[in-house]
Design an enzyme around this catalytic site. Structure first.
Site, PDB file in Angstrom:
ATOM      1  N   CYS A 120     -26.012   9.182  30.252  1.00  0.00           N
ATOM      2  CA  CYS A 120     -26.682  10.153  30.935  1.00  0.00           C
ATOM      3  C   CYS A 120     -26.785  11.471  30.156  1.00  0.00           C
ATOM      4  O   CYS A 120     -26.005  12.046  30.447  1.00  0.00           O
ATOM      5  CB  CYS A 120     -26.152  10.174  32.253  1.00  0.00           C
ATOM      6  N   CYS A 141     -26.103  14.485  32.792  1.00  0.00           N
ATOM      7  CA  CYS A 141     -24.640  14.970  33.355  1.00  0.00           C
ATOM      8  C   CYS A 141     -24.083  15.070  32.108  1.00  0.00           C
ATOM      9  O   CYS A 141     -23.093  16.158  32.342  1.00  0.00           O
ATOM     10  CB  CYS A 141     -24.866  13.052  33.220  1.00  0.00           C
ATOM     11  N   ASP A 142     -23.971  14.404  31.242  1.00  0.00           N
ATOM     12  CA  ASP A 142     -22.960  14.392  29.909  1.00  0.00           C
ATOM     13  C   ASP A 142     -23.439  15.610  28.559  1.00  0.00           C
ATOM     14  O   ASP A 142     -23.211  15.967  27.572  1.00  0.00           O
ATOM     15  CB  ASP A 142     -22.672  13.187  29.241  1.00  0.00           C
TER      16      ASP A 142
END
Length: 197
Positions: free
Chosen positions: A64, A67-68
């Site tokens: 993701c 997300c990251d």
């Protein structure tokens, strides 16, 4: 909950329907009975399936970019996949990473042309075609991927700080296969009204 809903946390193991139409939901915490069953099991990211992959999740492998992606600002990352999801991830990452390498198993990208054109116009994005991830390497943290070129039959290392895997989703519908028909791809074979039977 304000309307009277109760929430129990359990893993569904099996579902059967008796002659009267009652659904029997077997979980790791016991059995539930109901006249109707709404299935919203979702999906999970498809993994590469190479040895050691689980060892590098959170230590170089992500699924993701939202997300990251921030963890890799100014670094070199690879995006595995060539469909819409992969190209969207690559666009997002290219805005903060120093270099993005898109690795596609086919000789061409399968995502939307506009996404591909945007990536083609970015100076910090390059592409490796007809290649699959063969192995992951690194001391504690991921340091490189070994890519196998399916046309030339050779394997080459690619040094990266991170890998974003975007090769699709797998539906979590296994426990419901006996009560709801699944399509070839594992998703429910439902109509426009979202019912399965």
């Amino acid at each position: 909950q304000d309307q009277g809903a109760e929430i129990d946390l359990a893993e569904v193991l099996d579902v059967t329907v008796d002659d009267s139409g009652i659904k029997h939901v077997m979980t790791d915490m016991g059995e539930y009975l109901s006249k109707a069953l709404i299935i919203a099991s979702g999906s999970r990211h498809r993994e590469l399936g190479v040895p050691g992959e689980a060892d590098y999740v959170g230590r170089g492998i992500s699924y993701c970019a939202v997300c990251d992606g921030a963890f890799y600002a100014g670094k070199h990352v690879a995006v595995i996949g060539g469909g819409n999801s992969a190209l969207q991830e690559a666009v997002m990452l290219a805005e903060r990473c120093s270099q993005v390498t898109v690795v596609q198993n086919l000789a061409f990208l399968t995502g939307e042309e506009k996404l591909a054109e945007k990536l083609f116009s970015m100076d910090n994005v390059d592409f490796i075609y007809s290649s699959v991830v063969e192995a992951l390497e690194g001391e504690g943290e991921l340091e490189r991927v070994i890519l196998h070129n399916t046309e030339r039959g050779e394997s080459v290392p690619l040094d990266v700080d991170g890998v974003f895997v975007a090769i699709g989703q797998i539906p979590e519908n296994g426990p419901f296969a006996k009560v709801a028909k699944l399509a070839v791809n594992g998703y429910f074979d439902s109509g426009e009204n979202c019912t399965t039977m």
